[in-house]
Design a protein around this motif. Structure first.
Motif, PDB file in Angstrom:
ATOM      1  N   VAL A  66       1.126  -1.072  -0.080  1.00  0.00           N
ATOM      2  CA  VAL A  66      -0.055   0.013   0.228  1.00  0.00           C
ATOM      3  C   VAL A  66       1.184   0.422  -0.237  1.00  0.00           C
ATOM      4  O   VAL A  66       2.132   1.048   0.820  1.00  0.00           O
ATOM      5  CB  VAL A  66      -1.263  -0.118   0.874  1.00  0.00           C
ATOM      6  CG1 VAL A  66      -1.983   1.051   1.521  1.00  0.00           C
ATOM      7  CG2 VAL A  66      -2.170  -1.146   0.753  1.00  0.00           C
ATOM      8  N   MET A  67       0.302   1.899  -1.062  1.00  0.00           N
ATOM      9  CA  MET A  67       1.394   3.011  -0.753  1.00  0.00           C
ATOM     10  C   MET A  67       0.613   4.775  -0.458  1.00  0.00           C
ATOM     11  O   MET A  67      -1.077   4.447  -1.854  1.00  0.00           O
ATOM     12  CB  MET A  67       1.770   3.810  -2.303  1.00  0.00           C
ATOM     13  CG  MET A  67       2.584   2.694  -2.714  1.00  0.00           C
ATOM     14  SD  MET A  67       4.541   1.769  -1.605  1.00  0.00           S
ATOM     15  CE  MET A  67       5.520   3.899  -1.846  1.00  0.00           C
ATOM     16  N   GLY A  68       0.879   5.742  -0.276  1.00  0.00           N
ATOM     17  CA  GLY A  68       0.761   7.166   0.013  1.00  0.00           C
ATOM     18  C   GLY A  68       0.538   7.828  -0.292  1.00  0.00           C
ATOM     19  O   GLY A  68       1.723   7.716  -1.187  1.00  0.00           O
ATOM     20  N   GLU A  69       0.183   9.047  -0.752  1.00  0.00           N
ATOM     21  CA  GLU A  69       0.062  10.486  -1.195  1.00  0.00           C
ATOM     22  C   GLU A  69       1.152  10.675  -0.899  1.00  0.00           C
ATOM     23  O   GLU A  69       2.331  10.969   0.353  1.00  0.00           O
ATOM     24  CB  GLU A  69      -1.114  11.020  -0.632  1.00  0.00           C
ATOM     25  CG  GLU A  69      -0.441  12.854  -0.804  1.00  0.00           C
ATOM     26  CD  GLU A  69      -1.117  12.872  -2.475  1.00  0.00           C
ATOM     27  OE1 GLU A  69      -0.432  13.266  -2.959  1.00  0.00           O
ATOM     28  OE2 GLU A  69      -2.418  12.092  -2.762  1.00  0.00           O
ATOM     29  N   GLY A  70       2.071  10.700  -2.043  1.00  0.00           N
ATOM     30  CA  GLY A  70       3.704  11.146  -2.330  1.00  0.00           C
ATOM     31  C   GLY A  70       4.601  10.165  -1.882  1.00  0.00           C
ATOM     32  O   GLY A  70       5.728  10.448  -2.198  1.00  0.00           O
ATOM     33  N   GLU A  71       4.330   9.106  -1.067  1.00  0.00           N
ATOM     34  CA  GLU A  71       5.188   7.649  -1.240  1.00  0.00           C
ATOM     35  C   GLU A  71       5.580   7.381  -2.338  1.00  0.00           C
ATOM     36  O   GLU A  71       5.232   7.853  -3.571  1.00  0.00           O
ATOM     37  CB  GLU A  71       4.712   7.250  -0.340  1.00  0.00           C
ATOM     38  CG  GLU A  71       4.039   6.574   1.045  1.00  0.00           C
ATOM     39  CD  GLU A  71       4.019   5.695   1.561  1.00  0.00           C
ATOM     40  OE1 GLU A  71       4.195   5.597   2.760  1.00  0.00           O
ATOM     41  OE2 GLU A  71       3.104   5.217   0.827  1.00  0.00           O
ATOM     42  N   LYS A  72       7.404   6.965  -2.825  1.00  0.00           N
ATOM     43  CA  LYS A  72       8.049   7.037  -3.297  1.00  0.00           C
ATOM     44  C   LYS A  72       8.368   5.256  -3.284  1.00  0.00           C
ATOM     45  O   LYS A  72       9.128   4.844  -2.267  1.00  0.00           O
ATOM     46  CB  LYS A  72       9.608   7.468  -3.370  1.00  0.00           C
ATOM     47  CG  LYS A  72       8.912   8.554  -3.705  1.00  0.00           C
ATOM     48  CD  LYS A  72      10.450   9.404  -3.992  1.00  0.00           C
ATOM     49  CE  LYS A  72      10.364  10.649  -4.485  1.00  0.00           C
ATOM     50  NZ  LYS A  72      11.527  11.728  -4.497  1.00  0.00           N
ATOM     51  N   LEU A  73       8.501   4.571  -4.080  1.00  0.00           N
ATOM     52  CA  LEU A  73       8.709   2.687  -4.314  1.00  0.00           C
ATOM     53  C   LEU A  73      10.149   3.184  -4.749  1.00  0.00           C
ATOM     54  O   LEU A  73      10.079   3.443  -6.087  1.00  0.00           O
ATOM     55  CB  LEU A  73       7.910   2.326  -4.950  1.00  0.00           C
ATOM     56  CG  LEU A  73       8.097   0.550  -5.204  1.00  0.00           C
ATOM     57  CD1 LEU A  73       8.494   0.204  -3.934  1.00  0.00           C
ATOM     58  CD2 LEU A  73       7.381  -0.081  -5.836  1.00  0.00           C
ATOM     59  N   ASP A  74      11.887   2.812  -4.344  1.00  0.00           N
ATOM     60  CA  ASP A  74      12.532   2.165  -4.846  1.00  0.00           C
ATOM     61  C   ASP A  74      12.836   1.164  -6.023  1.00  0.00           C
ATOM     62  O   ASP A  74      13.033   0.621  -4.908  1.00  0.00           O
ATOM     63  CB  ASP A  74      13.673   2.425  -3.525  1.00  0.00           C
ATOM     64  CG  ASP A  74      15.217   2.666  -4.079  1.00  0.00           C
ATOM     65  OD1 ASP A  74      15.225   2.623  -5.228  1.00  0.00           O
ATOM     66  OD2 ASP A  74      16.373   2.832  -3.575  1.00  0.00           O
TER      67      ASP A  74
END
Length: 189
Positions: A66-74
């Motif tokens: 789960v990703m939230g607002e503005g989060e990054k996945l490296d």
């Protein structure tokens, strides 16, 4: 065809992540196939998408990231950043930003009706060819959500967008400014 396209693109490598956009069938009907084929793959989604992933496709919680607002996945050499764009057609809509390439994966936003006969990447003439179909798409699919479109556009203002990959229509590279401007004007009524 779909499986062959995936094989052509990745060969024998595993796929680590599958980023999902709206879960309407034209976007998501093959999620189960991908989960079976790539048992270690994680499905990247936002919180609003989780119940639908579990209900429609039986995706277990441990396979959902789960990703939230503005989060990054490296991803190592690059990263994906996620922005929520609820009601830019569906309540669970988000867009994905690949800063290193200036690419916005926009889901339904900036989409058009019509099929693409040649290259999926736009040419100098593509905006003129698809402008009316983009307006028709917007008015039929997204039109009543002008305020959410404006909110999404504000989130994207600081990004240096060089390419837009919508799930409907051409990949916009040469006509990015025209496409964004048209969406801005239409969403203001």
């Amino acid at each position: 065809e779909f499986e062959q396209g995936i094989s052509d693109a990745v060969g024998d490598r595993d796929i680590d992540y599958l980023v999902v956009y709206p879960l309407e069938p034209d976007h998501s009907s093959l999620i189960s196939l991908m989960l079976d084929r790539y048992p270690e793959m994680k499905v990247v989604a936002n919180a609003k998408t989780v119940p639908m992933l579990q209900g429609y496709h039986g995706v277990p919680a441990e396979r959902i990231m789960v990703m939230g607002e503005g989060e990054k996945l490296d991803l190592g050499s690059c990263s994906l950043q996620f922005f929520m764009a609820p009601m830019v057609h569906w309540p669970e809509t988000m867009v994905t930003w690949l800063e290193e390439e200036g690419t916005l994966f926009s889901g339904d936003a900036f989409g058009t009706f019509g099929s693409i006969d040649e290259s999926v990447v736009d040419t100098e003439d593509t905006f003129g060819q698809y402008r009316d179909e983009m307006m028709r798409y917007y008015s039929n699919i997204v039109g009543k959500y002008g305020a959410p479109v404006q909110a999404a556009l504000k989130k994207l203002e600081g990004l240096e967008i060089r390419r837009i990959c919508s799930t409907h229509g051409p990949v916009w590279e040469r006509n990015v400014a025209d496409v964004v401007d048209l969406y801005d004007r239409m969403s203001k009524g």
